[in-house]
Every structure is written in C-alpha cells, then in structure tokens.
Design a protein around this motif. Structure first.
Motif, PDB file in Angstrom:
ATOM      1  N   GLY A  17     -33.447 -26.490 -34.985  1.00 31.96           N
ATOM      2  CA  GLY A  17     -34.746 -25.801 -35.781  1.00 31.96           C
ATOM      3  C   GLY A  17     -34.688 -24.569 -36.232  1.00 31.96           C
ATOM      4  N   ARG A  18     -35.537 -24.046 -37.219  1.00 29.01           N
ATOM      5  CA  ARG A  18     -35.640 -22.787 -37.780  1.00 29.01           C
ATOM      6  C   ARG A  18     -36.751 -21.895 -36.927  1.00 29.01           C
ATOM      7  N   VAL A  19     -36.117 -20.659 -36.225  1.00 29.69           N
ATOM      8  CA  VAL A  19     -37.395 -20.050 -35.490  1.00 29.69           C
ATOM      9  C   VAL A  19     -36.841 -18.579 -36.131  1.00 29.69           C
ATOM     10  N   GLY A  49     -45.655 -20.604 -27.679  1.00 25.46           N
ATOM     11  CA  GLY A  49     -46.481 -21.139 -28.873  1.00 25.46           C
ATOM     12  C   GLY A  49     -45.874 -21.127 -30.297  1.00 25.46           C
ATOM     13  N   THR A  50     -44.585 -20.531 -30.566  1.00 26.92           N
ATOM     14  CA  THR A  50     -44.095 -20.679 -31.716  1.00 26.92           C
ATOM     15  C   THR A  50     -43.612 -22.240 -32.273  1.00 26.92           C
ATOM     16  N   ALA A  51     -44.284 -22.428 -33.436  1.00 25.54           N
ATOM     17  CA  ALA A  51     -44.228 -23.825 -33.902  1.00 25.54           C
ATOM     18  C   ALA A  51     -42.777 -23.977 -34.730  1.00 25.54           C
ATOM     19  N   VAL A  52     -42.091 -24.943 -34.475  1.00 28.95           N
ATOM     20  CA  VAL A  52     -40.819 -25.264 -35.014  1.00 28.95           C
ATOM     21  C   VAL A  52     -40.901 -26.431 -36.149  1.00 28.95           C
ATOM     22  N   ARG A  53     -40.927 -26.418 -37.407  1.00 30.51           N
ATOM     23  CA  ARG A  53     -41.062 -27.586 -38.103  1.00 30.51           C
ATOM     24  C   ARG A  53     -39.997 -28.226 -38.545  1.00 30.51           C
TER      25      ARG A  53
END
Length: 184
Positions: free
Chosen positions: A167-169, A150-154
């Motif tokens: 991407g950044r997490v 469910g984490t969004a990676v923009r």
C-alpha cells in the motif's frame, strides 16, 4: 512481408517500448495468434526483463511514460503489464485503453493464488482494494519516515505472502505486515 519486417516498418526500426535500435527481435504479446497485430518489436534489454521478472530494473521502464500512449494495442498491453509488474499505479491510473484491449492486457497477468487468505490483526479477511488502518507506529526502513498509528492505507494490493500487503503511505509504496493493520 514477414512479421519482423512489418514490425520494423511500424516501429521505424526501434524498440516499441524504449526506442533502442540495438538487437531487436519479435515478442508475441500473449495470448497471441502470432500476427504482427499481437506482437511487438523489443530490444534485448526489454525482452529479457519481460521474460525474467528477477531481472526487472524499474529505472529502465521510465520509457513507458511515452510508450503507454501508443496507438498500437499490443504496445499498450505490454506497457500496461510492465507498469503493473513494477507497481507504477500513477501511470496506470492515467492510461486509457479500449475495453477489448484492457481485457487482453488483464488476460496475460498472473493473479494472486485465491487460496491464500490475508487477515488483519483482528482476523478479518482482507481483499485487494480494501482500506486498512495502521495500529502501531512503524519505522519504514529505507524510506526515512515513520508510518504513524491511525494512518489509513487505501486501495491495498495483496501479495503472495498471506502476512503482507502492499500500500501507499506518504506517497511511497511499501509492504506492510498484516499483524499491524485493521480493516477500516
């Protein structure tokens, strides 16, 4: 006056990126007309890492935090390109360049082959800058955390491998497999 003499005078006889005074030489910032305005003075360490990406040591490039603010366009372009190579998006976001200097910087960066198509777990095509959602808890090796479902990676970046994106997490830039992502 030769180009090397002009650059020595401009840089006060030091590398224009890391300020080292050892083993200096002229480096043309492509595309270049060979002039001093489109060249910089580099130490052997910086020059070697510009010419051979396999030798890049990200720790050496902390010096770019200072050189990226140079008033010399060629130094700005070189700083921008190396920040892109090492993936320092935070510094890139702070950097300011005139439009023509930015165009010069972008002209020398190799782009991802447009024939490579990245697709998420549902077969939807992914593009650089998209936002994706992680569909399965993923243990991030070496970083000591789990990227939760469910984490969004923009603002993702594409890689040469069609099965991976960057991407950044949790503030850490990581490589993610596209089979565990869905486009938001």
């Amino acid at each position: 006056m030769s180009i090397e003499q002009e650059l020595m005078q401009r840089s006060e006889s030091s590398c224009e990126l890391c300020k080292s005074t050892n083993d200096l030489s002229v480096y043309e910032v492509s595309p270049s007309d060979g002039s001093a305005e489109q060249s910089i003075l580099l130490c052997s360490t910086c020059k070697e890492q510009f010419e051979d990406e396999s030798k890049i040591d990200a720790n050496h490039w902390f010096c770019l935090n200072d050189s990226m603010w140079s008033t010399v366009p060629a130094v700005q372009v070189a700083s921008y390109r190396m920040l892109k190579k090492i993936g320092n998006q935070d510094a890139l976001d702070m950097m300011y360049m005139e439009d023509d200097v930015k165009a010069w910087a972008d002209a020398g960066i190799s782009t991802i082959d447009s024939s490579i198509i990245h697709k998420d777990s549902n077969g939807v095509t992914l593009n650089a800058g998209d936002t994706v959602t992680i569909i399965k808890d993923l243990e991030v090796k070496g970083a000591g955390f789990t990227a939760k479902r469910g984490t969004a990676v923009r603002n993702i970046s594409l890689t040469e491998n069609p099965e991976q994106i960057e991407g950044r997490v949790n503030g850490v830039k990581i490589v993610l497999l596209t089979c565990f992502l869905k486009k938001s």
